[in-house]
Design a protein around this motif. Structure first.
Motif, PDB file in Angstrom:
ATOM      1  N   SER A 160       0.837  -1.139  -0.034  1.00 17.89           N
ATOM      2  CA  SER A 160       0.022   0.123   0.116  1.00 17.89           C
ATOM      3  C   SER A 160       1.013   1.265   0.046  1.00 17.89           C
ATOM      4  CB  SER A 160      -0.736  -0.037   1.203  1.00 17.89           C
ATOM      5  OG  SER A 160      -1.238   1.293   1.716  1.00 17.89           O
ATOM      6  N   THR A 161       0.658   2.101  -0.934  1.00 21.65           N
ATOM      7  CA  THR A 161       1.575   3.353  -1.000  1.00 21.65           C
ATOM      8  C   THR A 161       1.309   4.232   0.345  1.00 21.65           C
ATOM      9  OG1 THR A 161      -0.212   4.631  -2.195  1.00 21.65           O
ATOM     10  CG2 THR A 161       1.471   3.604  -3.525  1.00 21.65           C
ATOM     11  N   ASN A 162       0.103   4.062   0.979  1.00 21.43           N
ATOM     12  CA  ASN A 162      -0.031   4.760   2.329  1.00 21.43           C
ATOM     13  C   ASN A 162       0.925   4.392   3.280  1.00 21.43           C
ATOM     14  OD1 ASN A 162      -1.955   6.390   1.207  1.00 21.43           O
ATOM     15  ND2 ASN A 162      -3.429   6.220   2.848  1.00 21.43           N
ATOM     16  N   SER A 163       0.883   2.856   3.462  1.00 23.43           N
ATOM     17  CA  SER A 163       1.458   2.231   4.462  1.00 23.43           C
ATOM     18  C   SER A 163       3.097   2.303   4.241  1.00 23.43           C
ATOM     19  CB  SER A 163       1.585   0.643   4.456  1.00 23.43           C
ATOM     20  OG  SER A 163       0.039   0.576   4.695  1.00 23.43           O
ATOM     21  N   GLY A 183      -3.842  -2.691  -1.208  1.00 22.29           N
ATOM     22  CA  GLY A 183      -4.193  -1.457  -1.237  1.00 22.29           C
ATOM     23  C   GLY A 183      -5.368  -1.435  -0.235  1.00 22.29           C
ATOM     24  N   LYS A 184      -5.385  -0.033   0.668  1.00 23.12           N
ATOM     25  CA  LYS A 184      -6.113   0.080   1.722  1.00 23.12           C
ATOM     26  C   LYS A 184      -7.094   0.900   1.256  1.00 23.12           C
ATOM     27  CE  LYS A 184      -2.964   1.303   4.655  1.00 23.12           C
ATOM     28  NZ  LYS A 184      -2.231   1.915   6.154  1.00 23.12           N
ATOM     29  N   GLY A 185      -8.579   0.298   1.710  1.00 21.98           N
ATOM     30  CA  GLY A 185      -9.611   1.347   1.703  1.00 21.98           C
ATOM     31  C   GLY A 185     -10.575   1.978   2.644  1.00 21.98           C
ATOM     32  N   GLN A 186     -11.264   2.575   2.439  1.00 21.74           N
ATOM     33  CA  GLN A 186     -11.945   2.929   3.896  1.00 21.74           C
ATOM     34  C   GLN A 186     -12.652   1.729   4.784  1.00 21.74           C
ATOM     35  OE1 GLN A 186     -12.459   5.846   5.384  1.00 21.74           O
ATOM     36  NE2 GLN A 186     -11.273   6.900   3.993  1.00 21.74           N
ATOM     37  N   VAL A 200     -10.557  -3.461   0.992  1.00 21.06           N
ATOM     38  CA  VAL A 200      -9.375  -3.627  -0.032  1.00 21.06           C
ATOM     39  C   VAL A 200      -9.582  -2.817  -1.015  1.00 21.06           C
ATOM     40  CG1 VAL A 200      -7.794  -5.187  -1.395  1.00 21.06           C
ATOM     41  CG2 VAL A 200      -8.835  -6.050   0.984  1.00 21.06           C
ATOM     42  N   TRP A 201      -8.602  -1.957  -1.484  1.00 26.27           N
ATOM     43  CA  TRP A 201      -8.715  -1.355  -2.460  1.00 26.27           C
ATOM     44  C   TRP A 201      -8.194  -2.005  -3.757  1.00 26.27           C
ATOM     45  CZ3 TRP A 201     -11.820   2.645  -3.890  1.00 26.27           C
ATOM     46  CH2 TRP A 201     -11.207   3.446  -5.188  1.00 26.27           C
ATOM     47  N   HIS A 202      -8.874  -2.302  -4.732  1.00 28.37           N
ATOM     48  CA  HIS A 202      -8.680  -3.214  -5.960  1.00 28.37           C
ATOM     49  C   HIS A 202      -8.584  -2.229  -7.026  1.00 28.37           C
ATOM     50  CE1 HIS A 202     -10.115  -6.930  -4.045  1.00 28.37           C
ATOM     51  NE2 HIS A 202     -11.069  -6.241  -3.520  1.00 28.37           N
ATOM     52  N   LYS A 220     -21.426   6.524 -10.150  1.00 25.18           N
ATOM     53  CA  LYS A 220     -20.702   5.552  -9.899  1.00 25.18           C
ATOM     54  C   LYS A 220     -19.534   6.157  -9.276  1.00 25.18           C
ATOM     55  CE  LYS A 220     -22.752   2.158 -12.857  1.00 25.18           C
ATOM     56  NZ  LYS A 220     -22.354   0.920 -13.740  1.00 25.18           N
ATOM     57  N   LYS A 221     -18.774   5.281  -8.402  1.00 27.66           N
ATOM     58  CA  LYS A 221     -17.418   5.493  -7.939  1.00 27.66           C
ATOM     59  C   LYS A 221     -16.212   5.430  -8.652  1.00 27.66           C
ATOM     60  CE  LYS A 221     -14.737   4.660  -3.854  1.00 27.66           C
ATOM     61  NZ  LYS A 221     -14.811   4.076  -2.403  1.00 27.66           N
ATOM     62  N   VAL A 222     -15.761   6.666  -9.046  1.00 24.89           N
ATOM     63  CA  VAL A 222     -14.396   6.434  -9.803  1.00 24.89           C
ATOM     64  C   VAL A 222     -13.097   6.737  -9.082  1.00 24.89           C
ATOM     65  CG1 VAL A 222     -14.359   9.191 -10.380  1.00 24.89           C
ATOM     66  CG2 VAL A 222     -13.539   7.776 -11.935  1.00 24.89           C
ATOM     67  N   GLY A 261     -11.356   7.086  -4.769  1.00 20.04           N
ATOM     68  CA  GLY A 261     -11.479   7.079  -3.280  1.00 20.04           C
ATOM     69  C   GLY A 261     -10.407   7.807  -2.668  1.00 20.04           C
ATOM     70  N   ILE A 262     -10.496   8.165  -1.311  1.00 19.51           N
ATOM     71  CA  ILE A 262      -9.694   8.843  -0.843  1.00 19.51           C
ATOM     72  C   ILE A 262      -9.459   8.098   0.493  1.00 19.51           C
ATOM     73  CG2 ILE A 262      -8.896  11.392   0.190  1.00 19.51           C
ATOM     74  CD1 ILE A 262     -11.057  12.348  -1.759  1.00 19.51           C
ATOM     75  N   LEU A 263      -8.191   8.052   1.073  1.00 25.20           N
ATOM     76  CA  LEU A 263      -7.925   7.556   2.393  1.00 25.20           C
ATOM     77  C   LEU A 263      -6.589   8.194   2.903  1.00 25.20           C
ATOM     78  CD1 LEU A 263      -8.392   5.262   4.550  1.00 25.20           C
ATOM     79  CD2 LEU A 263      -6.528   4.011   3.521  1.00 25.20           C
ATOM     80  N   ILE A 264      -6.988   9.147   3.980  1.00 26.71           N
ATOM     81  CA  ILE A 264      -6.066  10.001   4.691  1.00 26.71           C
ATOM     82  C   ILE A 264      -5.776   9.225   6.022  1.00 26.71           C
ATOM     83  CG2 ILE A 264      -5.642  12.338   5.684  1.00 26.71           C
ATOM     84  CD1 ILE A 264      -7.467  13.385   3.255  1.00 26.71           C
TER      85      ILE A 264
HETATM   86  C1  BTN Z   1     -11.929   4.336  -0.343  1.00 24.85           C
HETATM   87  O1  BTN Z   1     -12.340   3.148   0.124  1.00 24.85           O
HETATM   88  O2  BTN Z   1     -12.529   4.833  -0.881  1.00 24.85           O
HETATM   89  C2  BTN Z   1     -10.521   4.846  -0.449  1.00 24.85           C
HETATM   90  C3  BTN Z   1      -9.714   4.176  -1.405  1.00 24.85           C
HETATM   91  C4  BTN Z   1      -8.136   4.789  -1.173  1.00 24.85           C
HETATM   92  C5  BTN Z   1      -7.165   3.993  -2.274  1.00 24.85           C
HETATM   93  C6  BTN Z   1      -5.815   4.569  -2.319  1.00 24.85           C
HETATM   94  S1  BTN Z   1      -4.782   3.804  -3.431  1.00 24.85           S
HETATM   95  C7  BTN Z   1      -3.477   4.653  -2.879  1.00 24.85           C
HETATM   96  C8  BTN Z   1      -3.461   4.584  -1.521  1.00 24.85           C
HETATM   97  N1  BTN Z   1      -2.726   3.510  -0.729  1.00 24.85           N
HETATM   98  C9  BTN Z   1      -3.590   2.820  -0.156  1.00 24.85           C
HETATM   99  O3  BTN Z   1      -3.289   1.783   0.214  1.00 24.85           O
HETATM  100  N2  BTN Z   1      -5.037   3.292  -0.631  1.00 24.85           N
HETATM  101  C10 BTN Z   1      -4.993   4.545  -0.963  1.00 24.85           C
END
Ligand code: BTN
Length: 252
Positions: A18-21, A46-49, A53-55, A117-119, A121-124
């Motif tokens: 994950s780029t965040n991690s 990849g991490k989502g909210q 998992v962010w696919h 439709k979702k284009v 996502g943001i994870l801060i």
């Molecule tokens: C959501 O659930 O809508 C948030 C998605 C966020 C995904 C991005 S991809 C780049 C960054 N690294 C991650 O692991 N998650 C965010």
């Protein structure tokens, strides 16, 4: 490049979890300059909210994290980072989807929708010291050239919307321009402008929408997203209630 600091320092990775991690771990040992971007062709986890998992298919989408240091921002105002990121993506989408057939909306707390439709996502993820934010990792996933989303019927991409392929580099550079614009706006404490633009483009305002809380679904009127980033709803008994991100799920 047309930015002062966002995206001036870039770390490109073929693959990471994950780029965040990656950014959070790197910050433990390295004093990354503000505006550093961690970009991965492929995220294996990849991490989502909400622990999702962010696919994203490798090399077809933007999966990146921006490192910023908003020491000027108190913890109570941390949702402004979400607001300005959504506004930057909103501006980017407006530029790329240059046509009135696209309905671009920010769905609280951090989804970007086009035609419902979702284009993106943001994870801060923030690092705090006392009452201030010492770093913030702004993770953005933007669906660009992917044309098929298995198990995600409510996902879309720029390619699906336009039947065109986009250069990831070009899209990324434009995103940085808009992010810097809104980040500087926040630094200058232009809260009124940020709030007004955010509310103007938010999904569902002044309409009745469906929500889920503790496994129960209910309908309520969307009144506001307040200073602290709480969703303000009016229920069927005309009671005003506020919800934070953890307390409620907005159903489509
Ligand atoms: C959501 O659930 O809508 C948030 C998605 C966020 C995904 C991005 S991809 C780049 C960054 N690294 C991650 O692991 N998650 C965010």
């Amino acid at each position: 490049m047309a930015t002062l600091f966002i995206g001036q320092n870039r770390i490109f990775l073929n693959e990471t979890e994950s780029t965040n991690s990656y950014a959070i771990n790197l910050l433990k040992n390295v004093n990354l300059v503000e505006g550093t971007v961690i970009y991965a062709e492929k995220q294996s986890a990849g991490k989502g909210q909400r622990g999702n998992v962010w696919h994203a298919h490798p090399s077809m989408n933007l999966t990146l994290s921006l490192v910023i240091k908003p020491g000027f921002l108190s913890i109570g105002k941390s949702f402004y980072l979400s607001k300005i990121t959504a506004l930057a993506i909103y501006d980017l989408l407006t530029e790329l989807l240059d046509n009135s057939q696209y309905d671009i909306k920010i769905k609280w707390p951090n989804d970007m929708l086009v035609n419902s439709k979702k284009v993106a996502g943001i994870l801060i993820e923030n690092g705090f010291k006392e009452q201030n934010i010492i770093y913030s990792i702004v993770g953005i996933g933007l669906n660009v050239n992917q044309t098929f989303f298995q198990y995600l019927p409510l996902a879309t991409s720029l390619n699906i919307l336009t039947a065109k392929n986009f250069s990831l580099d070009v899209v990324m550079n434009r995103l940085f321009v808009y992010f810097e614009k809104w980040y500087l706006c926040l630094r200058e404490q232009k809260y009124k402008e940020i709030n007004a633009t955010y509310l103007k483009n938010v999904y569902g305002l002044n309409t009745i929408c469906s929500f889920e809380q503790d496994g129960k679904t209910f309908k309520a009127l969307v009144k506001d997203i307040n200073e602290n980033g709480f969703l303000v709803l009016e229920d069927e008994e005309k009671q005003i209630k506020q919800f934070d991100i953890k307390g409620i799920k907005w159903l489509f």
